[in-house]
Design a protein around this motif. Structure first.
Motif, short mmCIF file in Angstrom:
data_model
loop_
_atom_site.label_atom_id
_atom_site.label_comp_id
_atom_site.label_asym_id
_atom_site.label_seq_id
_atom_site.Cartn_x
_atom_site.Cartn_y
_atom_site.Cartn_z
N PRO A 47 0.83 -1.22 0.00
CA PRO A 47 0.00 0.00 0.00
C PRO A 47 0.86 1.26 0.00
CG PRO A 47 0.01 -1.04 2.16
CD PRO A 47 0.70 -2.00 1.23
N ASN A 48 0.33 2.32 -0.62
CA ASN A 48 0.99 3.63 -0.66
C ASN A 48 2.37 3.60 -1.33
OD1 ASN A 48 -1.20 4.74 0.85
ND2 ASN A 48 -0.26 3.96 2.73
N HIS A 49 2.56 2.63 -2.23
CA HIS A 49 3.83 2.58 -2.95
C HIS A 49 3.84 3.64 -4.06
CE1 HIS A 49 1.12 0.37 -5.56
NE2 HIS A 49 1.96 0.59 -6.55
N LYS A 50 5.03 3.99 -4.51
CA LYS A 50 5.14 4.92 -5.63
C LYS A 50 4.87 4.18 -6.93
CE LYS A 50 7.88 8.73 -7.42
NZ LYS A 50 9.08 9.57 -7.24
N LYS A 51 4.01 4.73 -7.76
CA LYS A 51 3.59 4.04 -8.98
C LYS A 51 4.74 3.92 -9.97
CE LYS A 51 -1.37 4.80 -8.83
NZ LYS A 51 -2.56 5.20 -9.59
N LYS A 52 4.78 2.75 -10.62
CA LYS A 52 5.85 2.46 -11.58
C LYS A 52 5.24 1.97 -12.89
CE LYS A 52 9.37 1.24 -8.14
NZ LYS A 52 8.56 1.60 -6.97
N LEU A 53 5.77 2.47 -13.99
CA LEU A 53 5.36 2.09 -15.34
C LEU A 53 6.57 1.49 -16.04
CD1 LEU A 53 3.32 4.25 -17.85
CD2 LEU A 53 5.51 3.27 -18.55
N LEU A 54 6.39 0.36 -16.69
CA LEU A 54 7.47 -0.28 -17.44
C LEU A 54 7.09 -0.34 -18.91
CD1 LEU A 54 10.09 -1.96 -17.70
CD2 LEU A 54 8.75 -3.99 -17.08
N TYR A 55 7.97 0.18 -19.76
CA TYR A 55 7.76 0.17 -21.21
C TYR A 55 8.89 -0.63 -21.85
CZ TYR A 55 7.68 1.88 -26.07
OH TYR A 55 7.66 1.97 -27.44
N SER A 56 8.51 -1.63 -22.67
CA SER A 56 9.50 -2.49 -23.32
C SER A 56 9.15 -2.69 -24.79
CB SER A 56 9.56 -3.85 -22.60
OG SER A 56 10.52 -4.68 -23.20
N PRO A 57 9.72 -1.87 -25.68
CA PRO A 57 9.45 -2.05 -27.11
C PRO A 57 10.19 -3.25 -27.68
CG PRO A 57 11.05 -0.30 -26.78
CD PRO A 57 10.61 -0.74 -25.40
N THR A 58 9.62 -3.85 -28.70
CA THR A 58 10.19 -5.04 -29.32
C THR A 58 11.40 -4.69 -30.19
OG1 THR A 58 8.03 -6.10 -29.36
CG2 THR A 58 9.67 -7.00 -30.85
#
Length: 376
Positions: free
Chosen positions: A193-204
């Motif tokens: 809970p209350n973690h910092k949001k993370k986005l992962l982008y991995s193009p081919t």
């Protein structure tokens, strides 16, 4: 130009095979030598690392790691010949030679049965086509994906695609589960809970087209500035892409890296995964979190590469052609997206969640004698 390339390939084939035969008859295969080899990383990762550790923990073997990171830079191209010569020595002197990707020098050899080659591949599932399933793949002077004795796959449903991709009998494809998924299956599905949001982008990865990958990365970096919440952005670049130049200037919250081990390490902590056609989305489905598709070049990619499945209908994931609409979705709709499509992918691609894929592969490989025949 075509004739020159053909002469070059035939010359390399002769050199590699002659070196291999010399090493085989002079140095001889060693019944206890097991070599783990890759030309996509500077160290063992994923399937090879998991299997290496399992062999080290359970058996009395002479273990060797052969690693070379080929990134298509000029320096890498020059070193490639030397490392290829080294690799054929290890093929010739190993009982088991285990790889995780395309391995050019192997395809030049008239291999002996005492040298058993196992392809574990670096990806799971059967989304985009690869290997000999690709257009014109079988027209090369040196036919790729030959000399495999066994191929390890993740599920029973994967067998036919891998049989086509590697031109190998279905009976020599082992649906034992990918060893690298053992670590995933031991990870927590829930984020703290209350973690910092993370986005992962991995193009081919695009063969011979790093520019297209870097353009997509730059577009994504610029677009993430419109995100309303405070996100940490992680961008994973394929190890074959030459990143020595054209590196964008990164905002403080954007982390660009080229490390397959790191991408697997951060996956359990990621809130949303974005890709175009990477099979990493199947790995990420384990966590039952949103998977989004950014596919501005789908028509071109489909014609050039092709898929084993009806891509969008198979995934049922939200897909976008523009980064602006993708960011709008994240800002406005991500928090209440229905994740049934992700759970269905997980059910298809994680038949074994017991953390023992590597043990199953190890048990099979250690049941093979030095002549490449399974002891019944």
């Amino acid at each position: 130009m075509g004739n020159l390339k053909e002469i070059k390939l035939k010359t390399l084939k002769f050199i590699y095979n002659t070196s291999y035969q010399f090493c085989y008859y002079v140095c001889r295969p060693r019944p206890k030598r097991v070599t783990f080899a890759t030309m996509r990383n500077a160290k063992l990762v994923d399937n090879l690392k998991q299997l290496y550790d399992t062999f080290e923990e359970n058996g009395d073997y002479e273990l060797k790691a052969f690693c070379f990171h080929y990134d298509r830079s000029w320096k890498s191209r020059l070193l490639f010949f030397w490392y290829s010569l080294m690799s054929v020595y290890y093929v010739a002197t190993s009982h088991l030679f285990i790889i995780d990707d395309y391995f050019f020098p192997l395809y030049s050899l008239k291999k002996h049965r005492k040298n058993v080659v196992i392809q574990t591949w670096h990806a799971i599932g059967t989304l985009k086509k690869f290997g000999l399933s690709l257009p014109n793949a079988q027209k090369s002077v040196i036919k790729p994906h030959t000399n495999y004795d066994w191929v390890v796959v993740n599920t029973e449903a994967d067998r036919q695609a891998y049989a086509d991709a590697f031109d190998i009998e279905n009976s020599h494809i082992l649906p034992l589960g990918q060893p690298m998924l053992d670590t995933v299956s031991k990870s927590s599905i829930n984020l703290p809970p209350n973690h910092k949001k993370k986005l992962l982008y991995s193009p081919t990865y695009r063969s011979n087209d790093s520019k297209k990958v870097l353009t997509a990365v730059n577009d994504m970096i610029k677009a993430t500035a419109s995100l309303k919440e405070d996100w940490e952005i992680y961008i994973s670049i394929h190890p074959y892409v030459n990143m020595k130049s054209n590196l964008p200037k990164l905002p403080k919250n954007v982390h660009l890296f080229q490390d397959p081990a790191l991408v697997k390490k951060i996956m359990p902590k990621v809130d949303v995964f974005i890709t175009d056609y990477s099979s990493l989305l199947l790995n990420f489905s384990y966590f039952e979190r949103p998977i989004l598709l950014f596919t501005p070049d789908y028509q071109d990619y489909s014609q050039e590469q092709g898929f084993y499945v009806d891509y969008f209908n198979y995934l049922h994931a939200p897909s976008f052609k523009q980064t602006s609409s993708l960011m709008t979705f994240i800002n406005e709709d991500l928090s209440h997206v229905d994740l049934d499509y992700v759970r269905q992918l997980k059910q298809k691609n994680f038949p074994n969640q017991d953390g023992h894929n590597s043990d199953r592969v190890y048990n099979f490989l250690t049941s093979i004698n030095r002549y490449g025949e399974q002891r019944l």
